[in-house]
Scaffold this active site. Sequence first.
Site, short mmCIF file in Angstrom:
data_model
loop_
_atom_site.label_atom_id
_atom_site.label_comp_id
_atom_site.label_asym_id
_atom_site.label_seq_id
_atom_site.Cartn_x
_atom_site.Cartn_y
_atom_site.Cartn_z
N VAL A 15 -11.25 -58.13 50.48
CA VAL A 15 -11.70 -59.27 51.29
C VAL A 15 -10.75 -60.46 51.14
O VAL A 15 -10.37 -61.09 52.14
CB VAL A 15 -13.15 -59.68 50.91
N ASP A 203 -27.88 -51.70 46.32
CA ASP A 203 -27.06 -52.63 47.11
C ASP A 203 -27.91 -53.19 48.26
O ASP A 203 -27.90 -54.39 48.54
CB ASP A 203 -25.84 -51.87 47.64
N LYS A 207 -29.24 -57.29 49.15
CA LYS A 207 -29.10 -57.95 50.45
C LYS A 207 -30.48 -58.30 51.02
O LYS A 207 -30.67 -59.38 51.59
CB LYS A 207 -28.33 -57.05 51.41
N1 LIG Z 1 -15.17 -54.92 50.49
C1 LIG Z 1 -16.10 -55.20 51.39
O1 LIG Z 1 -16.14 -54.59 52.48
C2 LIG Z 1 -17.11 -56.27 51.11
C3 LIG Z 1 -18.09 -56.57 52.10
C4 LIG Z 1 -19.01 -57.59 51.86
C5 LIG Z 1 -18.97 -58.27 50.66
N2 LIG Z 1 -18.02 -57.94 49.70
C6 LIG Z 1 -18.03 -58.68 48.47
O2 LIG Z 1 -16.78 -59.38 48.36
C7 LIG Z 1 -16.41 -59.50 46.98
C8 LIG Z 1 -15.00 -58.93 46.81
O3 LIG Z 1 -15.01 -57.57 47.19
P1 LIG Z 1 -13.64 -56.74 47.38
O4 LIG Z 1 -14.04 -55.46 48.02
O5 LIG Z 1 -12.61 -57.58 48.01
O6 LIG Z 1 -13.26 -56.46 45.85
P2 LIG Z 1 -11.87 -55.93 45.27
O7 LIG Z 1 -11.04 -55.31 46.33
O8 LIG Z 1 -12.21 -55.14 44.06
O9 LIG Z 1 -11.13 -57.26 44.82
C9 LIG Z 1 -11.55 -58.03 43.74
C10 LIG Z 1 -10.49 -59.08 43.48
O10 LIG Z 1 -10.96 -59.94 42.43
C11 LIG Z 1 -9.93 -60.09 41.47
N3 LIG Z 1 -10.54 -60.32 40.16
C12 LIG Z 1 -11.47 -59.55 39.53
N4 LIG Z 1 -11.79 -60.08 38.34
C13 LIG Z 1 -11.04 -61.20 38.24
C14 LIG Z 1 -10.90 -62.18 37.23
N5 LIG Z 1 -11.57 -62.11 36.08
N6 LIG Z 1 -10.03 -63.19 37.44
C15 LIG Z 1 -9.32 -63.28 38.58
N7 LIG Z 1 -9.41 -62.38 39.58
C16 LIG Z 1 -10.26 -61.35 39.39
C17 LIG Z 1 -9.12 -58.81 41.51
O11 LIG Z 1 -7.82 -59.05 40.99
P3 LIG Z 1 -6.67 -57.89 40.96
O12 LIG Z 1 -6.37 -57.58 42.41
O13 LIG Z 1 -5.53 -58.50 40.29
O14 LIG Z 1 -7.29 -56.74 40.23
C18 LIG Z 1 -9.15 -58.50 43.01
O15 LIG Z 1 -8.08 -59.16 43.65
C19 LIG Z 1 -17.52 -58.77 46.20
O16 LIG Z 1 -18.48 -59.69 45.78
C20 LIG Z 1 -18.11 -57.83 47.23
O17 LIG Z 1 -19.46 -57.50 46.95
C21 LIG Z 1 -17.09 -56.96 49.91
#
Ligand SMILES: NC(=O)c1ccc[n+]([C@@H]2O[C@H](COP(=O)([O-])OP(=O)(O)OC[C@H]3O[C@@H](n4cnc5c(N)ncnc54)[C@H](OP(=O)(O)O)[C@@H]3O)[C@@H](O)[C@H]2O)c1
Length: 444
Positions: A15, A203, A207
């Site tokens: 995201v 999940d 929501k």
């Molecule tokens: N993916 C979807 O379709 C979707 C839809 C709706 C809502 N969401 C929500 O959006 C949020 C992000 O989801 P995502 O899918 O984008 O997750 P993701 O791809 O796993 O990305 C997580 C990011 O957070 C960073 N991160 C994790 N721990 C950290 C820390 N301690 N300090 C600094 N950075 C940190 C990671 O860094 P690195 O890259 O360096 O590992 C990564 O860039 C979540 O809350 C999820 O529930 C996601």
Amino acid sequence: MSKPLRVGVAGLGVVGASLARLLQRQSEALASRTGRAIVVTAVSARDRARDRGLDLNGVAFFDDPRALAGSESIDVFVELMGGADGPAYDSVKAALNSGKPVVTANKALIAKHGLELARLAEEKGLAFAFESSVAGGVPIIKTLREGLAGNSIRRIYGILNGTCNYILSKMETDGLSFEECLKEAQRLGYAEADPTFDVGGFDTAHKLAILASLAFGTAIDAEAIHVEGIETITQDDLAAADELGFRIKLLGVAERTARGVEQRVHPTMVAKSTAIAQVMGVLNAVTIDADAVGELTLVGPGAGGDATASAVAADIVDIARGVAIQPFGRPAHMLEEVERIPMQRHEGGYYVRLMVVDRPGAMAAIATRMGERKISLESIMQKGGARLARRRTDPPPAEGAPETVRVVLITHATSEQAIREALDLALADGVVTQKPQVIRIERE
Ligand SMILES: NC(=O)c1ccc[n+]([C@@H]2O[C@H](COP(=O)([O-])OP(=O)(O)OC[C@H]3O[C@@H](n4cnc5c(N)ncnc54)[C@H](OP(=O)(O)O)[C@@H]3O)[C@@H](O)[C@H]2O)c1
């Protein structure tokens, strides 16, 4: 033009990276809509060196998201890391405490700490926005909080997890088992290696907790939700549903009843003619029953980088425009404690699939147990004798075990307690040989 809005993004994963690209791609349109430039000036992630396909020249990098949240170099903090506690919670709190509005996509955080964080944001007079936390790109939170502010809502229900909807759709269209469709979902990246959180309904519950609070003015309480997953759904259930004019969907349902606000997540039979039944694959959908507008269904992508970033961007645009609506659409201190209604008190129609011993009087014995609990049956479906009903893949009955037939019952509205008691008695009577499959029916 006003001075630029400086955005700090913590989390550059699916995201976060999509958001950074979207803000760059749409920079002119966003500036003309809000009267100011919206610029990512600082970011945080775990791995500073990872190539994310982003041009981060001139963008400050923080190893610690808490430091980014408190930094004077940003005007708004966007949390896209995930997790109910830890860095996400700490940094959102730090941002609000240092006077910065916050945007997050984190449903786990909102479901657990949303009320506390909303109170803090209101105390500080700051925006705290989480449109993307439910149904990804579908603007369901704005719809409930703003678009339907003049309505009283009776019921809200939806397909809130694309993984489950993909699996159920695939089982239906391709005739495959739950396990086979789960593997395919994992291969396509729709399901995690550990799929429990999605397929177990948790999940969806996070929501639903957020939607119920917005719809009914109740304090968020994910623990009040009855949760069942889709793991036990079989081809027999899908075939019976099809024959009876239903589809099976994993729904999150929140409903105002005479007993209070019911909140539940479970596989559900929905009539094929309903809008929600048409929603197949990874899409999400939410139907709202409201007094003035009537019934409204929103359908769209519930996940994915661009779709989710679209909702995050909308929240940032609100902040750029100076909009700061109370996060739950009314002052947080006015949200009412939700009464936890045990599932036993739920009332509705039921689909029941039973393995019944193939002997005279067995069905009559079941009908008697139902009658004793005042359960009236809408239909009974029995597919021939045991030899006809058994599938090729079923194990042969153990030596000496009674022959059985599959029977499907549809009940008129009754209570969960009545149906469970009647089925327990039928099992104890020995006329039913296995734990029955029970699926609730959601009527229009
Ligand atoms: N993916 C979807 O379709 C979707 C839809 C709706 C809502 N969401 C929500 O959006 C949020 C992000 O989801 P995502 O899918 O984008 O997750 P993701 O791809 O796993 O990305 C997580 C990011 O957070 C960073 N991160 C994790 N721990 C950290 C820390 N301690 N300090 C600094 N950075 C940190 C990671 O860094 P690195 O890259 O360096 O590992 C990564 O860039 C979540 O809350 C999820 O529930 C996601």
